[in-house]
Design a protein around this motif. Structure first.
Motif, PDB file in Angstrom:
ATOM      1  N   GLY A 252      84.967  64.779  39.266  1.00 43.73           N
ATOM      2  CA  GLY A 252      83.684  64.078  39.223  1.00 43.73           C
ATOM      3  C   GLY A 252      82.557  65.000  38.760  1.00 43.73           C
ATOM      4  N   PHE A 253      82.622  66.264  39.203  1.00 39.56           N
ATOM      5  CA  PHE A 253      81.621  67.254  38.802  1.00 39.56           C
ATOM      6  C   PHE A 253      81.536  67.326  37.273  1.00 39.56           C
ATOM      7  CE2 PHE A 253      81.026  71.714  37.424  1.00 39.56           C
ATOM      8  CZ  PHE A 253      79.758  71.965  37.919  1.00 39.56           C
ATOM      9  N   PHE A 254      82.693  67.428  36.641  1.00 47.63           N
ATOM     10  CA  PHE A 254      82.707  67.556  35.179  1.00 47.63           C
ATOM     11  C   PHE A 254      82.261  66.251  34.514  1.00 47.63           C
ATOM     12  CE2 PHE A 254      85.567  70.889  36.650  1.00 47.63           C
ATOM     13  CZ  PHE A 254      85.063  71.981  35.955  1.00 47.63           C
ATOM     14  N   ALA A 255      82.602  65.121  35.166  1.00 49.43           N
ATOM     15  CA  ALA A 255      82.214  63.832  34.590  1.00 49.43           C
ATOM     16  C   ALA A 255      80.701  63.637  34.666  1.00 49.43           C
ATOM     17  CB  ALA A 255      82.931  62.704  35.333  1.00 49.43           C
ATOM     18  N   LEU A 256      80.072  64.248  35.693  1.00 50.78           N
ATOM     19  CA  LEU A 256      78.615  64.086  35.848  1.00 50.78           C
ATOM     20  C   LEU A 256      77.822  64.921  34.837  1.00 50.78           C
ATOM     21  CD1 LEU A 256      77.985  64.065  39.707  1.00 50.78           C
ATOM     22  CD2 LEU A 256      77.425  62.260  38.073  1.00 50.78           C
ATOM     23  N   LEU A 257      78.434  65.993  34.344  1.00 49.63           N
ATOM     24  CA  LEU A 257      77.666  66.921  33.497  1.00 49.63           C
ATOM     25  C   LEU A 257      77.056  66.277  32.250  1.00 49.63           C
ATOM     26  CD1 LEU A 257      79.762  70.208  33.859  1.00 49.63           C
ATOM     27  CD2 LEU A 257      77.597  69.609  34.945  1.00 49.63           C
ATOM     28  N   PRO A 258      77.803  65.434  31.515  1.00 45.04           N
ATOM     29  CA  PRO A 258      77.165  64.816  30.338  1.00 45.04           C
ATOM     30  C   PRO A 258      75.974  63.948  30.740  1.00 45.04           C
ATOM     31  CG  PRO A 258      79.552  64.500  30.294  1.00 45.04           C
ATOM     32  CD  PRO A 258      79.221  65.081  31.631  1.00 45.04           C
ATOM     33  N   ILE A 259      76.055  63.306  31.929  1.00 45.14           N
ATOM     34  CA  ILE A 259      74.939  62.453  32.372  1.00 45.14           C
ATOM     35  C   ILE A 259      73.733  63.327  32.719  1.00 45.14           C
ATOM     36  CG2 ILE A 259      74.244  60.712  34.085  1.00 45.14           C
ATOM     37  CD1 ILE A 259      77.282  60.097  34.382  1.00 45.14           C
ATOM     38  N   LEU A 260      73.998  64.426  33.459  1.00 44.94           N
ATOM     39  CA  LEU A 260      72.893  65.349  33.783  1.00 44.94           C
ATOM     40  C   LEU A 260      72.262  65.904  32.508  1.00 44.94           C
ATOM     41  CD1 LEU A 260      73.858  67.625  36.799  1.00 44.94           C
ATOM     42  CD2 LEU A 260      72.622  65.484  36.766  1.00 44.94           C
ATOM     43  N   SER A 261      73.116  66.193  31.526  1.00 48.03           N
ATOM     44  CA  SER A 261      72.592  66.774  30.275  1.00 48.03           C
ATOM     45  C   SER A 261      71.533  65.870  29.675  1.00 48.03           C
ATOM     46  CB  SER A 261      73.713  66.949  29.245  1.00 48.03           C
ATOM     47  OG  SER A 261      74.786  67.632  29.797  1.00 48.03           O
ATOM     48  N   LYS A 262      71.700  64.576  29.851  1.00 44.74           N
ATOM     49  CA  LYS A 262      70.761  63.612  29.245  1.00 44.74           C
ATOM     50  C   LYS A 262      69.508  63.440  30.092  1.00 44.74           C
ATOM     51  CE  LYS A 262      72.840  60.546  25.988  1.00 44.74           C
ATOM     52  NZ  LYS A 262      74.237  60.103  26.070  1.00 44.74           N
ATOM     53  N   PHE A 263      69.715  63.337  31.446  1.00 45.58           N
ATOM     54  CA  PHE A 263      68.596  62.853  32.270  1.00 45.58           C
ATOM     55  C   PHE A 263      67.927  63.908  33.156  1.00 45.58           C
ATOM     56  CE2 PHE A 263      71.389  59.171  31.476  1.00 45.58           C
ATOM     57  CZ  PHE A 263      70.494  58.430  30.721  1.00 45.58           C
ATOM     58  N   GLU A 264      68.567  65.066  33.361  1.00 45.47           N
ATOM     59  CA  GLU A 264      67.976  66.026  34.303  1.00 45.47           C
ATOM     60  C   GLU A 264      66.723  66.672  33.707  1.00 45.47           C
ATOM     61  OE1 GLU A 264      70.501  69.291  35.323  1.00 45.47           O
ATOM     62  OE2 GLU A 264      69.236  69.890  37.009  1.00 45.47           O
ATOM     63  N   LYS A 265      65.644  66.603  34.502  1.00 39.47           N
ATOM     64  CA  LYS A 265      64.397  67.220  34.032  1.00 39.47           C
ATOM     65  C   LYS A 265      64.333  68.629  34.601  1.00 39.47           C
ATOM     66  CE  LYS A 265      59.699  65.724  33.949  1.00 39.47           C
ATOM     67  NZ  LYS A 265      59.256  66.615  32.963  1.00 39.47           N
ATOM     68  N   ALA A 266      64.268  69.624  33.721  1.00 35.85           N
ATOM     69  CA  ALA A 266      64.303  71.014  34.194  1.00 35.85           C
ATOM     70  C   ALA A 266      62.924  71.449  34.677  1.00 35.85           C
ATOM     71  CB  ALA A 266      64.762  71.922  33.067  1.00 35.85           C
ATOM     72  N   LYS A 267      62.917  72.476  35.560  1.00 36.68           N
ATOM     73  CA  LYS A 267      61.645  73.105  35.945  1.00 36.68           C
ATOM     74  C   LYS A 267      61.134  73.892  34.739  1.00 36.68           C
ATOM     75  CE  LYS A 267      63.114  74.006  40.685  1.00 36.68           C
ATOM     76  NZ  LYS A 267      63.498  75.093  41.565  1.00 36.68           N
ATOM     77  N   PRO A 268      59.866  74.296  34.764  1.00 37.47           N
ATOM     78  CA  PRO A 268      59.362  75.061  33.616  1.00 37.47           C
ATOM     79  C   PRO A 268      60.172  76.351  33.426  1.00 37.47           C
ATOM     80  CG  PRO A 268      57.584  74.492  35.140  1.00 37.47           C
ATOM     81  CD  PRO A 268      58.849  74.056  35.783  1.00 37.47           C
ATOM     82  N   VAL A 269      60.644  76.565  32.219  1.00 38.95           N
ATOM     83  CA  VAL A 269      61.471  77.738  31.920  1.00 38.95           C
ATOM     84  C   VAL A 269      60.559  78.823  31.342  1.00 38.95           C
ATOM     85  CG1 VAL A 269      63.432  78.584  30.565  1.00 38.95           C
ATOM     86  CG2 VAL A 269      63.427  76.232  31.444  1.00 38.95           C
ATOM     87  N   PRO A 270      60.635  80.064  31.835  1.00 35.71           N
ATOM     88  CA  PRO A 270      59.776  81.120  31.287  1.00 35.71           C
ATOM     89  C   PRO A 270      60.076  81.343  29.807  1.00 35.71           C
ATOM     90  CG  PRO A 270      61.393  82.026  32.833  1.00 35.71           C
ATOM     91  CD  PRO A 270      61.527  80.540  32.883  1.00 35.71           C
ATOM     92  N   THR A 271      59.073  81.782  29.071  1.00 35.02           N
ATOM     93  CA  THR A 271      59.293  81.943  27.635  1.00 35.02           C
ATOM     94  C   THR A 271      60.009  83.257  27.329  1.00 35.02           C
ATOM     95  OG1 THR A 271      57.064  82.769  27.552  1.00 35.02           O
ATOM     96  CG2 THR A 271      57.402  80.487  26.824  1.00 35.02           C
ATOM     97  N   SER A 272      59.969  84.210  28.273  1.00 33.22           N
ATOM     98  CA  SER A 272      60.720  85.454  28.050  1.00 33.22           C
ATOM     99  C   SER A 272      61.279  85.949  29.382  1.00 33.22           C
ATOM    100  CB  SER A 272      59.798  86.514  27.418  1.00 33.22           C
ATOM    101  OG  SER A 272      59.290  87.345  28.428  1.00 33.22           O
ATOM    102  N   ILE A 273      62.158  86.972  29.294  1.00 33.36           N
ATOM    103  CA  ILE A 273      62.724  87.486  30.548  1.00 33.36           C
ATOM    104  C   ILE A 273      61.691  88.343  31.274  1.00 33.36           C
ATOM    105  CG2 ILE A 273      65.087  87.414  29.678  1.00 33.36           C
ATOM    106  CD1 ILE A 273      64.921  90.528  29.580  1.00 33.36           C
TER     107      ILE A 273
END
Ligand code: HEM
Length: 403
Positions: A382-403
């Protein structure tokens, strides 16, 4: 005076010898470019990045101890068990070498499982590292094959019955399955030809793994390491030289690793094994529970969770094969789980579920244990089956522009 250490003359001699070798075989600059001060790595790698080099060291240790064991081991059903006793009692330091090899196998798997879990958390399998990840999955499969073959060699009860159960799985292949099993055994049951060929394969496979690890590192060097933030590096300041920064960190990691490792080697070498393997193999006495080594348990649980044998075998191999397509299941643009509010808890559940599967693999395949194993198997896939769905709908937190 002219040739005292540190003098100009000695320095020149070293430089000339270095240049002489460089012109003929540039191996020293190759090492320096690969793991030396010329190799630049992200400056924010945490301790989770120690496990690749630890896996390499564990592999070398297995090969070295294995070579010394092979000098005294006899791959013959009449002598194999006794030759192990001979190694443990008579051969100088034989007990130490065998304990290191036995405990080393378990520790190698612990290290590689952590290495894989790290990749899963920080999205190291995503573009452009799909091939690097795929090569890793192949290494993992070969490690499992090597571990299985090695466990047969002491010719104890678990060796014999484990080999019988696992090789028999191939009989589910339609039409030719039974013939394949007979061909693999070299007879009509697990016996002397089986032991002999398993020994040969167990000796050879680690060297194949070394070859594939070289491809793994090659692929790693093509794009460099991922990092805890999962963002691409931009400026020169994002990098530090691998040597001395990460070489010293890897040496420190090795020191820490050796503490539990030596403790187990000296005080609890059998802890992770099964006591029944101290009883010589007996084809007429089946052990009450046939259990594989601990590192196979989650996959063994998947195998037994499904009542139809053919589907069980398919699910077991599928559970590893699905890792190969992981980069195409999870297409979310953010790599690191740190910035993924849904993937992160799902990942934690996945790890807990994996441990639960391992526990189920240890229990007898009956009653409530089967039900739990079935639920855990469903969650695994189920974990693997959920990944394509998360890829579409999961809203990420703000990602830093550099390390
Ligand atoms: C004999 C076993 C293995 C050895 C010796 C090995 C070695 C290494 C080394 C030295 C690195 C660079 C250092 C690090 O990132 O920790 C690395 C990176 C990596 N390995 Fe492995 N590895 C092995 C097995 C695996 C397996 C089984 C997988 C996955 C299925 C895997 C996936 C990766 C990935 C994705 C990276 C890049 C990580 C990143 O940059 O974030 N490796 N490996």
């Amino acid at each position: 005076m002219a040739h005292t250490p540190g003098s100009k003359q000695v320095e020149n001699d070293i430089r000339n010898t270095y240049q002489w070798l460089e012109d003929r075989l540039p191996i020293l600059s190759f090492i320096n470019n690969s793991v030396g001060s010329n190799f630049m790595a992200p400056r924010n790698l945490n301790y989770m990045w120690n496990f690749g080099s630890l896996a390499g060291i564990a592999l070398v240790l297995q090969i070295l101890t294995g070579i010394f064991l092979a000098m005294h081991y006899k791959p013959d059903v009449a002598m194999a068990f006794d030759s192990i006793q001979h190694i443990m009692r008579d051969v100088n330091w034989g007990w130490l070498i065998r304990n290191m090899h036995m405990v080393g196998a378990s520790f190698f798997f612990i290290v590689v499982y952590i290495h894989m879990a790290r990749g899963l958390y920080y999205g190291s399998y995503k573009s452009p590292r799909e091939v690097l990840w795929g090569i890793g999955v192949i290494i993992f499969l070969l490690m499992m094959a090597t571990g299985f073959l090695g466990y047969v060699l002491p010719w104890g009860q678990m060796s014999y019955w484990g080999a019988t159960v696992i090789t028999n799985l191939l009989s589910v292949i339609p039409f030719i399955g039974q013939d394949i099993v007979v061909w693999l055994w070299g007879g009509y049951s697990v016996g002397d030809p089986t032991l002999n060929r398993f020994f040969v394969l167990h000796f050879v496979l680690p060297f194949v793994i070394v070859g594939i690890v070289i491809l793994h590192i090659w692929a790693l060097h093509e794009h460099g390491s991922n990092n805890p933030k999962g963002v691409d590096l931009k400026t020169k300041g994002d990098y530090i030289p691998f040597h001395p920064y990460y070489t010293i960190k890897d040496v420190f990691g090795l020191g820490v690793y050796l503490i539990p490792f030596t403790f187990m080697v000296f005080y609890a070498p059998e802890y992770l094994g099964h006591t029944d393997n101290n009883i010589p193999a007996d084809p007429l006495v089946t052990p009450a529970h046939i259990v594989p080594e601990w590192y196979f348990l989650p996959f063994y649980a998947i195998l037994r969770a499904i009542p139809i044998k053919e589907l069980g075998v398919l699910a077991m191999f599928g559970a590893i094969a699905i890792l190969l397509v992981l980069p195409w299941l999870d297409k979310h643009p953010v790599r690191s789980a740190r910035f993924r509010p849904l993937y992160r808890p799902l990942y934690v559940l996945f790890l807990m579920n994996f441990v639960l599967l391992g526990w189920c693999g240890m229990m007898p395949p009956e009653g409530i244990y089967v039900l739990i194993a079935q639920a855990a198997t469903a969650f695994y896939f189920g974990f693997f089956a959920l990944l394509p769905i998360l890829s579409k709908f999961e809203k990420a937190k703000p990602v830093p522009t550099s390390i």
